[in-house]
Design an enzyme around this catalytic site. Sequence first.
Site, PDB file in Angstrom:
ATOM      1  N   GLY A   1       0.821  -1.222   0.000  1.00  0.00           N
ATOM      2  CA  GLY A   1       0.000   0.000   0.000  1.00  0.00           C
ATOM      3  C   GLY A   1       0.846   1.258   0.000  1.00  0.00           C
ATOM      4  O   GLY A   1       0.544   2.214   0.712  1.00  0.00           O
TER       5      GLY A   1
ATOM      6  N   SER B   1      -4.282  -0.059  14.183  1.00  0.00           N
ATOM      7  CA  SER B   1      -4.908   1.259  14.365  1.00  0.00           C
ATOM      8  C   SER B   1      -5.321   1.405  15.820  1.00  0.00           C
ATOM      9  O   SER B   1      -5.633   0.409  16.494  1.00  0.00           O
ATOM     10  CB  SER B   1      -6.155   1.372  13.485  1.00  0.00           C
ATOM     11  OG  SER B   1      -6.918   2.493  13.876  1.00  0.00           O
TER      12      SER B   1
ATOM     13  N   ASP C   1      -2.461  -7.752  -5.646  1.00  0.00           N
ATOM     14  CA  ASP C   1      -3.467  -7.263  -4.709  1.00  0.00           C
ATOM     15  C   ASP C   1      -3.321  -8.170  -3.483  1.00  0.00           C
ATOM     16  O   ASP C   1      -3.187  -9.391  -3.643  1.00  0.00           O
ATOM     17  CB  ASP C   1      -4.854  -7.455  -5.379  1.00  0.00           C
ATOM     18  CG  ASP C   1      -5.986  -6.852  -4.572  1.00  0.00           C
ATOM     19  OD1 ASP C   1      -6.123  -7.201  -3.387  1.00  0.00           O
ATOM     20  OD2 ASP C   1      -6.747  -6.047  -5.137  1.00  0.00           O
TER      21      ASP C   1
ATOM     22  N   TYR D   1     -13.710  -2.471  10.422  1.00  0.00           N
ATOM     23  CA  TYR D   1     -12.340  -1.955  10.459  1.00  0.00           C
ATOM     24  C   TYR D   1     -11.681  -2.258  11.814  1.00  0.00           C
ATOM     25  O   TYR D   1     -10.558  -2.753  11.875  1.00  0.00           O
ATOM     26  CB  TYR D   1     -12.385  -0.443  10.202  1.00  0.00           C
ATOM     27  CG  TYR D   1     -11.034   0.223  10.144  1.00  0.00           C
ATOM     28  CD1 TYR D   1     -10.184   0.035   9.057  1.00  0.00           C
ATOM     29  CD2 TYR D   1     -10.603   1.066  11.175  1.00  0.00           C
ATOM     30  CE1 TYR D   1      -8.952   0.667   8.996  1.00  0.00           C
ATOM     31  CE2 TYR D   1      -9.373   1.698  11.121  1.00  0.00           C
ATOM     32  CZ  TYR D   1      -8.547   1.498  10.029  1.00  0.00           C
ATOM     33  OH  TYR D   1      -7.320   2.114   9.973  1.00  0.00           O
TER      34      TYR D   1
ATOM     35  N   ARG E   1       0.098   5.502  -1.850  1.00  0.00           N
ATOM     36  CA  ARG E   1      -0.474   6.724  -1.253  1.00  0.00           C
ATOM     37  C   ARG E   1      -0.199   6.754   0.249  1.00  0.00           C
ATOM     38  O   ARG E   1       0.225   5.755   0.819  1.00  0.00           O
ATOM     39  CB  ARG E   1      -2.001   6.736  -1.426  1.00  0.00           C
ATOM     40  CG  ARG E   1      -2.462   6.832  -2.827  1.00  0.00           C
ATOM     41  CD  ARG E   1      -3.964   6.935  -2.906  1.00  0.00           C
ATOM     42  NE  ARG E   1      -4.611   5.635  -2.923  1.00  0.00           N
ATOM     43  CZ  ARG E   1      -5.582   5.281  -2.093  1.00  0.00           C
ATOM     44  NH1 ARG E   1      -5.998   6.111  -1.167  1.00  0.00           N
ATOM     45  NH2 ARG E   1      -6.149   4.088  -2.186  1.00  0.00           N
TER      46      ARG E   1
ATOM     47  N   LYS F   1      -8.405  -4.606  12.620  1.00  0.00           N
ATOM     48  CA  LYS F   1      -7.198  -4.046  13.229  1.00  0.00           C
ATOM     49  C   LYS F   1      -6.897  -4.710  14.575  1.00  0.00           C
ATOM     50  O   LYS F   1      -5.743  -4.877  14.953  1.00  0.00           O
ATOM     51  CB  LYS F   1      -7.341  -2.529  13.371  1.00  0.00           C
ATOM     52  CG  LYS F   1      -7.391  -1.807  12.025  1.00  0.00           C
ATOM     53  CD  LYS F   1      -6.107  -2.037  11.236  1.00  0.00           C
ATOM     54  CE  LYS F   1      -6.055  -1.270   9.942  1.00  0.00           C
ATOM     55  NZ  LYS F   1      -4.826  -1.484   9.187  1.00  0.00           N
TER      56      LYS F   1
HETATM   57  P1  NAP Z   1      -4.717   5.235   2.093  1.00  0.00           P
HETATM   58  O1  NAP Z   1      -4.153   6.602   1.861  1.00  0.00           O
HETATM   59  O2  NAP Z   1      -6.159   4.996   1.824  1.00  0.00           O
HETATM   60  O3  NAP Z   1      -3.828   4.165   1.258  1.00  0.00           O
HETATM   61  C1  NAP Z   1      -4.135   2.796   1.322  1.00  0.00           C
HETATM   62  C2  NAP Z   1      -3.103   2.038   0.530  1.00  0.00           C
HETATM   63  O4  NAP Z   1      -3.431   0.629   0.608  1.00  0.00           O
HETATM   64  C3  NAP Z   1      -3.085   2.399  -0.943  1.00  0.00           C
HETATM   65  O5  NAP Z   1      -1.768   2.361  -1.412  1.00  0.00           O
HETATM   66  C4  NAP Z   1      -3.918   1.284  -1.577  1.00  0.00           C
HETATM   67  O6  NAP Z   1      -3.585   1.013  -2.938  1.00  0.00           O
HETATM   68  C5  NAP Z   1      -3.495   0.105  -0.713  1.00  0.00           C
HETATM   69  N1  NAP Z   1      -4.449  -1.003  -0.794  1.00  0.00           N
HETATM   70  C6  NAP Z   1      -5.757  -0.997  -0.409  1.00  0.00           C
HETATM   71  N2  NAP Z   1      -6.324  -2.195  -0.661  1.00  0.00           N
HETATM   72  C7  NAP Z   1      -5.349  -2.972  -1.221  1.00  0.00           C
HETATM   73  C8  NAP Z   1      -5.308  -4.307  -1.694  1.00  0.00           C
HETATM   74  N3  NAP Z   1      -6.386  -5.104  -1.657  1.00  0.00           N
HETATM   75  N4  NAP Z   1      -4.146  -4.785  -2.203  1.00  0.00           N
HETATM   76  C9  NAP Z   1      -3.061  -3.996  -2.262  1.00  0.00           C
HETATM   77  N5  NAP Z   1      -3.008  -2.729  -1.826  1.00  0.00           N
HETATM   78  C10 NAP Z   1      -4.160  -2.213  -1.310  1.00  0.00           C
HETATM   79  O7  NAP Z   1      -4.488   4.773   3.607  1.00  0.00           O
HETATM   80  P2  NAP Z   1      -3.547   5.366   4.767  1.00  0.00           P
HETATM   81  O8  NAP Z   1      -4.330   6.362   5.514  1.00  0.00           O
HETATM   82  O9  NAP Z   1      -2.212   5.710   4.240  1.00  0.00           O
HETATM   83  O10 NAP Z   1      -3.457   4.079   5.700  1.00  0.00           O
HETATM   84  C11 NAP Z   1      -2.418   3.127   5.574  1.00  0.00           C
HETATM   85  C12 NAP Z   1      -2.587   2.099   6.684  1.00  0.00           C
HETATM   86  O11 NAP Z   1      -2.562   2.762   7.951  1.00  0.00           O
HETATM   87  C13 NAP Z   1      -3.911   1.352   6.619  1.00  0.00           C
HETATM   88  O12 NAP Z   1      -3.716   0.001   6.999  1.00  0.00           O
HETATM   89  C14 NAP Z   1      -4.765   2.065   7.654  1.00  0.00           C
HETATM   90  O13 NAP Z   1      -5.764   1.239   8.173  1.00  0.00           O
HETATM   91  C15 NAP Z   1      -3.717   2.423   8.689  1.00  0.00           C
HETATM   92  N6  NAP Z   1      -4.105   3.541   9.540  1.00  0.00           N
HETATM   93  C16 NAP Z   1      -4.302   4.776   9.012  1.00  0.00           C
HETATM   94  C17 NAP Z   1      -4.651   5.815   9.861  1.00  0.00           C
HETATM   95  C18 NAP Z   1      -4.853   7.216   9.369  1.00  0.00           C
HETATM   96  O14 NAP Z   1      -5.224   8.067  10.168  1.00  0.00           O
HETATM   97  N7  NAP Z   1      -4.608   7.504   8.103  1.00  0.00           N
HETATM   98  C19 NAP Z   1      -4.832   5.588  11.226  1.00  0.00           C
HETATM   99  C20 NAP Z   1      -4.628   4.308  11.724  1.00  0.00           C
HETATM  100  C21 NAP Z   1      -4.257   3.284  10.875  1.00  0.00           C
HETATM  101  P3  NAP Z   1      -4.424   1.669  -4.163  1.00  0.00           P
HETATM  102  O15 NAP Z   1      -3.713   2.970  -4.455  1.00  0.00           O
HETATM  103  O16 NAP Z   1      -4.298   0.663  -5.235  1.00  0.00           O
HETATM  104  O17 NAP Z   1      -5.832   1.867  -3.695  1.00  0.00           O
END
Ligand code: NAP
Length: 254
Positions: A17, A149, A70, A162, A20, A166
């Site tokens: 992932g 998370s 994926d 979710y 982004r 987690k």
């Molecule tokens: P994000 O900006 O939505 O990015 C998600 C990433 O995961 C993207 O690169 C996406 O690829 C990839 N992805 C999703 N489904 C996939 C699949 N089936 N196979 C391969 N790749 C996949 O999310 P983020 O905010 O950076 O979060 C990253 C991680 O941190 C996640 O696990 C999230 O739960 C965790 N997290 C985030 C926060 C927060 O506040 N942001 C807080 C706690 C935990 P595509 O570009 O192809 O969609």
Amino acid sequence: MLATYTDLKDKKILVTGATRGIGRALAESLASQGAHVIFNFREGKEAQAEELQVKLKELGASEATPLKFDVTDTAAMKEALENFVKEVGAITGVVNNAGISKDTLVLRLKEDELQQVLDTNLKGAIMLTQILSRSFLRAEDVSIVNISSIVGLMGNPGQIAYAASKAGMIGFTKSYAKELASKNVRCNAICPGFIATDMTDALDEKVKESYLASIPLNRFGTTDEVANLVSFLLSKASAYMTGNIIKIDGGLYI
Ligand code: NAP
């Protein structure tokens, strides 16, 4: 401020992932520390993967390797990872970061949405780690970091699927750490609170405001702050740490 751990130079580290958000910041931070960064991309994201590969090399990555899979497609993931290990060598750092959320109240939760969230966030991370586990046994200084998370610890209305996924990652992390510790394979999880990314941008303004009010440090975290913690856990600087669940949340859950 980005931290630097010199032992990450040339280390083969897979970040899922990374196209982004947190994963991208992490891949860039590891590149600037001279790591060999491996990242996955999905069907249709070829151009982004190419752009990221170029960027990581510009930042100083010893190598940058995109792999097309994926995380919910175990067969494709297995083929890509096993080919990489056979041709290039063992991956010794893994960040299970790919994740999605489908937020809704329990009465509106659809079975297929629940399945999608569990398959991506939990099953994907477990299967990926299982696929690489045999090669870990012959490698040195293996460190896995699971991106859980804060919601997996504290629960949250509207986030049943979710939060369950987690929380599942936490059980996975602790069990895996116990199973593989004798082989010097470490596994830790981090629990970010609110980090400014696409995932949090998608949230309702009112929800964001109410969260901000409950964060003692009174701001959302940055992707670079998460990258610093993950770099520490990947490096030998944390060599005596395994099975830990570390919060990075500005004090949201004390
Ligand atoms: P994000 O900006 O939505 O990015 C998600 C990433 O995961 C993207 O690169 C996406 O690829 C990839 N992805 C999703 N489904 C996939 C699949 N089936 N196979 C391969 N790749 C996949 O999310 P983020 O905010 O950076 O979060 C990253 C991680 O941190 C996640 O696990 C999230 O739960 C965790 N997290 C985030 C926060 C927060 O506040 N942001 C807080 C706690 C935990 P595509 O570009 O192809 O969609």
